[in-house]
Design a protein around this motif. Sequence first.
Motif, PDB file in Angstrom:
ATOM      1  N   LEU A   1       0.851  -1.178   0.000  1.00 35.33           N
ATOM      2  CA  LEU A   1       0.000   0.000   0.000  1.00 35.33           C
ATOM      3  C   LEU A   1       0.895   1.239   0.000  1.00 35.33           C
ATOM      4  CD1 LEU A   1      -3.065   0.371   0.156  1.00 35.33           C
ATOM      5  CD2 LEU A   1      -2.848   0.505   2.622  1.00 35.33           C
ATOM      6  N   LEU A   2       0.676   2.134  -0.960  1.00 35.43           N
ATOM      7  CA  LEU A   2       1.533   3.306  -1.127  1.00 35.43           C
ATOM      8  C   LEU A   2       0.712   4.588  -1.138  1.00 35.43           C
ATOM      9  CD1 LEU A   2       4.202   4.787  -2.009  1.00 35.43           C
ATOM     10  CD2 LEU A   2       3.507   4.284  -4.365  1.00 35.43           C
ATOM     11  N   HIS A   3       1.174   5.546  -0.365  1.00 34.46           N
ATOM     12  CA  HIS A   3       0.627   6.896  -0.474  1.00 34.46           C
ATOM     13  C   HIS A   3       1.784   7.825  -0.808  1.00 34.46           C
ATOM     14  CE1 HIS A   3      -1.919  10.372   0.096  1.00 34.46           C
ATOM     15  NE2 HIS A   3      -0.961  10.904   0.836  1.00 34.46           N
ATOM     16  N   VAL A   4       1.644   8.563  -1.902  1.00 34.27           N
ATOM     17  CA  VAL A   4       2.662   9.528  -2.301  1.00 34.27           C
ATOM     18  C   VAL A   4       2.343  10.847  -1.602  1.00 34.27           C
ATOM     19  CG1 VAL A   4       3.751  10.765  -4.204  1.00 34.27           C
ATOM     20  CG2 VAL A   4       2.958   8.411  -4.542  1.00 34.27           C
ATOM     21  N   VAL A   5       3.274  11.293  -0.768  1.00 36.04           N
ATOM     22  CA  VAL A   5       3.107  12.543  -0.033  1.00 36.04           C
ATOM     23  C   VAL A   5       3.690  13.658  -0.895  1.00 36.04           C
ATOM     24  CG1 VAL A   5       3.561  13.768   2.122  1.00 36.04           C
ATOM     25  CG2 VAL A   5       3.379  11.263   2.128  1.00 36.04           C
ATOM     26  N   LYS A   6       2.808  14.358  -1.564  1.00 35.26           N
ATOM     27  CA  LYS A   6       3.256  15.418  -2.473  1.00 35.26           C
ATOM     28  C   LYS A   6       3.700  16.628  -1.655  1.00 35.26           C
ATOM     29  CE  LYS A   6       2.166  17.538  -6.839  1.00 35.26           C
ATOM     30  NZ  LYS A   6       1.166  17.808  -7.837  1.00 35.26           N
ATOM     31  N   GLN A   7       4.983  16.885  -1.664  1.00 34.86           N
ATOM     32  CA  GLN A   7       5.574  17.976  -0.898  1.00 34.86           C
ATOM     33  C   GLN A   7       5.598  19.252  -1.739  1.00 34.86           C
ATOM     34  OE1 GLN A   7       7.196  17.414   2.458  1.00 34.86           O
ATOM     35  NE2 GLN A   7       5.642  15.861   2.163  1.00 34.86           N
ATOM     36  N   ILE A   8       5.338  20.363  -1.088  1.00 35.16           N
ATOM     37  CA  ILE A   8       5.484  21.636  -1.793  1.00 35.16           C
ATOM     38  C   ILE A   8       6.840  22.234  -1.430  1.00 35.16           C
ATOM     39  CG2 ILE A   8       3.008  22.065  -1.906  1.00 35.16           C
ATOM     40  CD1 ILE A   8       3.472  24.239   0.257  1.00 35.16           C
ATOM     41  N   LYS A   9       7.325  23.073  -2.323  1.00 40.68           N
ATOM     42  CA  LYS A   9       8.601  23.753  -2.106  1.00 40.68           C
ATOM     43  C   LYS A   9       8.327  25.248  -1.996  1.00 40.68           C
ATOM     44  CE  LYS A   9      11.244  20.354  -4.664  1.00 40.68           C
ATOM     45  NZ  LYS A   9      12.130  20.075  -5.756  1.00 40.68           N
ATOM     46  N   GLU A  10       9.305  25.953  -1.469  1.00 38.87           N
ATOM     47  CA  GLU A  10       9.172  27.409  -1.400  1.00 38.87           C
ATOM     48  C   GLU A  10       9.146  27.967  -2.816  1.00 38.87           C
ATOM     49  OE1 GLU A  10      11.646  29.657   1.311  1.00 38.87           O
ATOM     50  OE2 GLU A  10      11.888  27.850   2.536  1.00 38.87           O
TER      51      GLU A  10
ATOM     52  N   ASN B   1       3.507  20.877   4.539  1.00 34.47           N
ATOM     53  CA  ASN B   1       4.124  19.563   4.349  1.00 34.47           C
ATOM     54  C   ASN B   1       3.913  18.667   5.566  1.00 34.47           C
ATOM     55  OD1 ASN B   1       4.966  20.089   1.747  1.00 34.47           O
ATOM     56  ND2 ASN B   1       6.956  20.855   2.384  1.00 34.47           N
ATOM     57  N   LYS B   2       3.978  19.242   6.759  1.00 36.30           N
ATOM     58  CA  LYS B   2       3.725  18.469   7.980  1.00 36.30           C
ATOM     59  C   LYS B   2       2.273  17.966   7.981  1.00 36.30           C
ATOM     60  CE  LYS B   2       4.878  17.886  12.563  1.00 36.30           C
ATOM     61  NZ  LYS B   2       5.837  16.874  12.854  1.00 36.30           N
ATOM     62  N   GLY B   3       1.350  18.820   7.580  1.00 40.39           N
ATOM     63  CA  GLY B   3      -0.057  18.421   7.489  1.00 40.39           C
ATOM     64  C   GLY B   3      -0.264  17.281   6.506  1.00 40.39           C
ATOM     65  N   ARG B   4       0.450  17.307   5.413  1.00 46.31           N
ATOM     66  CA  ARG B   4       0.344  16.234   4.422  1.00 46.31           C
ATOM     67  C   ARG B   4       0.913  14.923   4.965  1.00 46.31           C
ATOM     68  NH1 ARG B   4       1.235  19.039  -1.509  1.00 46.31           N
ATOM     69  NH2 ARG B   4      -0.604  20.353  -1.352  1.00 46.31           N
ATOM     70  N   GLU B   5       1.957  15.003   5.785  1.00 38.94           N
ATOM     71  CA  GLU B   5       2.523  13.809   6.429  1.00 38.94           C
ATOM     72  C   GLU B   5       1.512  13.197   7.401  1.00 38.94           C
ATOM     73  OE1 GLU B   5       5.453  12.050   6.338  1.00 38.94           O
ATOM     74  OE2 GLU B   5       6.209  13.200   4.645  1.00 38.94           O
TER      75      GLU B   5
ATOM     76  N   PRO C   1       7.637  10.610  -0.100  1.00 37.40           N
ATOM     77  CA  PRO C   1       7.484  11.968  -0.621  1.00 37.40           C
ATOM     78  C   PRO C   1       7.873  12.026  -2.089  1.00 37.40           C
ATOM     79  CG  PRO C   1       9.458  11.815   0.735  1.00 37.40           C
ATOM     80  CD  PRO C   1       8.767  10.482   0.807  1.00 37.40           C
ATOM     81  N   GLY C   2       7.229  12.926  -2.821  1.00 33.32           N
ATOM     82  CA  GLY C   2       7.566  13.093  -4.227  1.00 33.32           C
ATOM     83  C   GLY C   2       6.769  14.200  -4.864  1.00 33.32           C
TER      84      GLY C   2
END
Length: 144
Positions: A35-44, A58-62, A90-91
């Motif tokens: 089971l995979l969840h891709v945590v899409k991180q945002i950058k500045e 990003n913490k909220g997405r985690e 993450p990706g």
Amino acid sequence: MYKKVLVPIDGSPNSLKALDCASALVGYTGGKIVLLHVVKQIKETHMFSDPFMVEGINKGREVFAERLLEKMKEKLTPVALAKGEFLKIPGQVPAEVIANTAKQEGCDAIVMGSRGLGGAESMLLGSVSAAVLNLTDLPVLIVK
């Protein structure tokens, strides 16, 4: 047959249907689910120039990823749960993370929903499931 099946989930109704389908599939073959969840991180960026805001998002997405994986574990049979692997990676490009993870984990197939939570982005850029089809040689079962 299919001994190891990757199931990318995002919490959408179609990803939940894909999990049900994959559970049935590995139930027949005696395989296991990854089971995979891709945590899409945002950058500045110019839109998100405040580092504290970026870190908070990003913490909220985690946290969302952790809760989602826990909720999905409840949907698995005890056998599938015991044999399952649960990944949050993450990706920036979910389709690439999905295809790469399937290869790295030695999966035999990918079972995923036809449309996830991509919204307007998926309509403009094409769906993640279509991109995964182009990025992997594995069989891909797309569930509606």
